[in-house]
Design a protein around this motif. Structure first.
Motif, PDB file in Angstrom:
ATOM      1  N   THR A   1       0.855  -1.180   0.000  1.00  0.00           N
ATOM      2  CA  THR A   1       0.000   0.000   0.000  1.00  0.00           C
ATOM      3  C   THR A   1       0.895   1.235   0.000  1.00  0.00           C
ATOM      4  N   TYR A   2       0.285   2.372  -0.290  1.00  0.00           N
ATOM      5  CA  TYR A   2       1.024   3.628  -0.412  1.00  0.00           C
ATOM      6  C   TYR A   2       0.318   4.724   0.363  1.00  0.00           C
TER       7      TYR A   2
ATOM      8  N   ALA B   1     -10.199   6.160  -5.007  1.00  0.00           N
ATOM      9  CA  ALA B   1     -10.977   5.968  -3.772  1.00  0.00           C
ATOM     10  C   ALA B   1     -10.139   5.188  -2.761  1.00  0.00           C
ATOM     11  N   PRO B   2      -9.193   5.877  -2.133  1.00  0.00           N
ATOM     12  CA  PRO B   2      -8.358   5.162  -1.161  1.00  0.00           C
ATOM     13  C   PRO B   2      -9.152   4.804   0.096  1.00  0.00           C
TER      14      PRO B   2
ATOM     15  N   SER C   1       1.780  10.737   0.264  1.00  0.00           N
ATOM     16  CA  SER C   1       3.095  11.329  -0.023  1.00  0.00           C
ATOM     17  C   SER C   1       3.992  10.361  -0.793  1.00  0.00           C
ATOM     18  N   GLU C   2       3.911   9.067  -0.480  1.00  0.00           N
ATOM     19  CA  GLU C   2       4.690   8.076  -1.241  1.00  0.00           C
ATOM     20  C   GLU C   2       4.252   8.046  -2.701  1.00  0.00           C
ATOM     21  N   LEU C   3       2.949   8.036  -2.914  1.00  0.00           N
ATOM     22  CA  LEU C   3       2.414   8.000  -4.270  1.00  0.00           C
ATOM     23  C   LEU C   3       2.792   9.277  -5.026  1.00  0.00           C
TER      24      LEU C   3
ATOM     25  N   ARG D   1      -2.565   3.130  -7.675  1.00  0.00           N
ATOM     26  CA  ARG D   1      -1.301   3.565  -8.301  1.00  0.00           C
ATOM     27  C   ARG D   1      -1.395   3.452  -9.819  1.00  0.00           C
ATOM     28  N   VAL D   2      -1.897   2.324 -10.304  1.00  0.00           N
ATOM     29  CA  VAL D   2      -2.060   2.125 -11.751  1.00  0.00           C
ATOM     30  C   VAL D   2      -3.051   3.135 -12.315  1.00  0.00           C
TER      31      VAL D   2
END
Length: 135
Positions: A5-6, A32-33, A9-11, A47-48
């Motif tokens: 998972t991300y 929709a996280p 900020s990582e993404l 991410r995709v």
């Protein structure tokens, strides 16, 4: 083993976008996280999706076009409908770019003509010839 998972900020860092950009795509219903308290948790699918949005924007697709194409994607199914739609959008975009290129070339010709007339008028002035007022 749990799927990677991300955080937002990582993404953002990985895909070189701002966190505001990611939140904007959330507001548009494209991402929709899940949430852990106030923290957004993004999946590999998110991410995709974000990568597809960014790619679509780079090649000139509208956000609505990106959204429609992403909604057609089925990770477990036949994506021929999505691919066919994508090919149609690519063809449309190429036609738009071809027209823009023709428009730019026409403008360049018009600029060349205007420049030539201005230079000729200036040249005529320095040699004492009368100008006709047209540029």
């Amino acid at each position: 083993m749990a799927a990677k998972t991300y955080s937002i900020s990582e993404l953002a860092r990985e895909l070189d976008v701002t966190t505001r950009t990611i939140r904007f795509y959330e507001e548009q219903g494209m991402l929709a996280p899940s949430r852990r308290g106030q923290e957004r948790i993004y999946t590999p699918k998110d991410r995709v999706t974000l990568k597809l949005i960014m790619r679509g924007k780079r090649i000139g697709f509208s956000l609505a076009e990106c959204k429609a194409l992403i909604e057609l994607y089925d990770p477990q199914g036949d994506n021929s409908n999505q691919l066919t739609n994508m090919l149609g959008k690519i063809t449309e975009r190429r036609m738009q770019l071809d027209q823009q290129l023709l428009d730019i070339q026409q403008m360049q010709l018009e600029l060349d003509i205007a420049e030539e007339r201005c230079r000729a008028a200036l040249q005529g002035k320095s040699t004492g010839q009368e100008e006709d007022g047209s540029v």
